[in-house]
Design a protein around this motif. Structure first.
Motif, short mmCIF file in Angstrom:
data_model
loop_
_atom_site.label_atom_id
_atom_site.label_comp_id
_atom_site.label_asym_id
_atom_site.label_seq_id
_atom_site.Cartn_x
_atom_site.Cartn_y
_atom_site.Cartn_z
N GLN A 19 46.90 1.65 25.95
CA GLN A 19 46.01 2.01 27.04
C GLN A 19 44.75 2.63 26.45
O GLN A 19 44.82 3.47 25.54
CB GLN A 19 46.67 3.00 27.99
N GLU A 20 43.62 2.21 26.98
CA GLU A 20 42.34 2.72 26.51
C GLU A 20 41.40 2.83 27.69
O GLU A 20 41.35 1.94 28.54
CB GLU A 20 41.77 1.76 25.47
N TYR A 21 40.71 3.96 27.79
CA TYR A 21 39.71 4.08 28.83
C TYR A 21 38.61 5.04 28.39
O TYR A 21 38.77 5.80 27.44
CB TYR A 21 40.32 4.49 30.18
N PHE A 22 37.50 4.95 29.11
CA PHE A 22 36.30 5.72 28.78
C PHE A 22 35.81 6.49 30.00
O PHE A 22 35.95 6.02 31.13
CB PHE A 22 35.16 4.78 28.33
N LEU A 23 35.22 7.64 29.76
CA LEU A 23 34.49 8.40 30.78
C LEU A 23 33.09 8.64 30.24
O LEU A 23 32.92 9.06 29.10
CB LEU A 23 35.16 9.76 31.04
N VAL A 24 32.08 8.36 31.07
CA VAL A 24 30.68 8.54 30.68
C VAL A 24 29.97 9.30 31.79
O VAL A 24 30.20 9.02 32.97
CB VAL A 24 29.99 7.18 30.44
N SER A 25 29.13 10.26 31.43
CA SER A 25 28.40 11.04 32.43
C SER A 25 26.97 11.27 31.96
O SER A 25 26.71 11.53 30.79
CB SER A 25 29.06 12.41 32.64
N PHE A 26 26.07 11.19 32.92
CA PHE A 26 24.69 11.64 32.75
C PHE A 26 24.52 12.79 33.74
O PHE A 26 24.94 12.67 34.90
CB PHE A 26 23.71 10.51 33.09
N TYR A 27 23.95 13.88 33.32
CA TYR A 27 23.87 15.04 34.22
C TYR A 27 22.59 15.83 33.98
O TYR A 27 21.98 15.77 32.92
CB TYR A 27 25.10 15.94 34.05
N GLY A 28 22.24 16.56 35.03
CA GLY A 28 21.07 17.41 34.95
C GLY A 28 21.19 18.58 35.90
O GLY A 28 21.93 18.52 36.89
N ARG A 29 20.49 19.65 35.56
CA ARG A 29 20.50 20.85 36.40
C ARG A 29 19.12 21.50 36.36
O ARG A 29 18.48 21.55 35.31
CB ARG A 29 21.54 21.85 35.88
N PHE A 30 18.69 21.99 37.51
CA PHE A 30 17.42 22.73 37.61
C PHE A 30 17.72 24.05 38.31
O PHE A 30 18.23 24.07 39.44
CB PHE A 30 16.40 21.93 38.43
N ASN A 31 17.46 25.17 37.61
CA ASN A 31 17.59 26.50 38.19
C ASN A 31 16.21 27.14 38.26
O ASN A 31 15.47 27.12 37.27
CB ASN A 31 18.48 27.41 37.33
N TYR A 32 15.91 27.71 39.42
CA TYR A 32 14.65 28.42 39.58
C TYR A 32 14.95 29.80 40.15
O TYR A 32 15.71 29.94 41.13
CB TYR A 32 13.71 27.67 40.53
N THR A 33 14.41 30.83 39.51
CA THR A 33 14.59 32.21 39.97
C THR A 33 13.22 32.82 40.23
O THR A 33 12.33 32.77 39.37
CB THR A 33 15.33 33.05 38.91
N LEU A 34 13.05 33.41 41.42
CA LEU A 34 11.80 34.06 41.80
C LEU A 34 12.05 35.55 41.95
O LEU A 34 12.96 35.96 42.69
CB LEU A 34 11.27 33.48 43.12
N ALA A 35 11.29 36.36 41.22
CA ALA A 35 11.33 37.81 41.30
C ALA A 35 12.75 38.36 41.05
O ALA A 35 13.11 39.41 41.57
CB ALA A 35 10.81 38.30 42.64
N ASN A 36 13.52 37.67 40.27
CA ASN A 36 14.90 38.05 39.95
C ASN A 36 15.75 38.31 41.20
O ASN A 36 16.73 39.03 41.16
CB ASN A 36 14.93 39.27 39.02
N ARG A 37 15.34 37.72 42.34
CA ARG A 37 16.07 37.94 43.60
C ARG A 37 16.43 36.64 44.30
O ARG A 37 17.48 36.56 44.92
CB ARG A 37 15.23 38.79 44.56
N TYR A 38 15.57 35.66 44.25
CA TYR A 38 15.78 34.42 45.01
C TYR A 38 16.07 33.29 44.03
O TYR A 38 15.31 33.07 43.09
CB TYR A 38 14.55 34.11 45.86
N LEU A 39 17.16 32.59 44.27
CA LEU A 39 17.61 31.58 43.32
C LEU A 39 17.79 30.23 44.01
O LEU A 39 18.29 30.16 45.13
CB LEU A 39 18.95 31.98 42.70
N LEU A 40 17.39 29.20 43.29
CA LEU A 40 17.56 27.82 43.75
C LEU A 40 18.19 27.03 42.60
O LEU A 40 17.76 27.15 41.45
CB LEU A 40 16.21 27.20 44.11
#
Length: 179
Positions: A111-132
């Protein structure tokens, strides 16, 4: 390997490589006369097994504090690849009680199988209080048919660090409060 680029110190390149390799063999012997034997005949089995699991993860991570606009940017993008391989060779010898004969059969399981992933993340913090946060993954598995092999998984999140507001910043009671 974790490398900070000299010409751009806010950018890191991270590479993880791994290999798990096992090889085993053995014998199972259940005599005909064994009282716990539920078979009509005894069993003599020899087996060899090989397992290989390989992984490669590579991502770039850029983190930048922009004090002039009280903002922090954290952007990451990467690629992940995994390979799984199993091979079992088993030879069974059944000793028939009535006919006093031996029947051999060898089975090979691969048995042989593969897993492949492409991923990305964007974090934005404003005034150390509001996070996206926004993340996106595109995952593929060879276990699925070609029509359904890939799946796209987006997500988003918002947060507010209430304890960083002026009315709670010096609180002795509340040390962390986030909505």
């Amino acid at each position: 390997a974790d490398y900070k680029l000299h010409f751009l110190p806010d950018l890191r390149a991270v590479l993880n490589l791994g290999l798990d390799y096992t090889k085993s063999n053995g014998t199972v012997d259940v005599p005909v006369y064994y009282t716990g034997n539920w078979l009509d005949s005894g069993l003599y089995r020899k087996y060899d097994q090989t397992k290989k699991n390989s992984v490669l993860d590579f991502y770039l991570n850029y983190v930048k504090d922009v004090k002039s606009i009280k903002s922090k940017f954290d952007v990451m993008a990467g690629y992940s690849w995994q390979h799984f391989y199993v091979e079992n060779n088993t030879t069974n010898s059944n000793y028939a009680v009535i006919y006093d004969s031996v029947r051999n059969n060898t089975t090979v399981f691969k048995q042989e199988y593969f897993l492949v992933s492409f991923y990305g993340r964007f974090n934005y913090t404003l005034a150390n209080r509001y996070l996206l946060t926004f993340t996106l993954r595109d995952d593929g598995s060879s276990k699925f048919s070609k029509d359904t092999r890939w799946g796209l998984f987006p997500s988003a999140a918002l947060a507010w660090k209430i304890n960083e507001e002026a009315f709670l910043r010096d609180s002795k009671t509340v040390s962390q409060l986030k909505l």
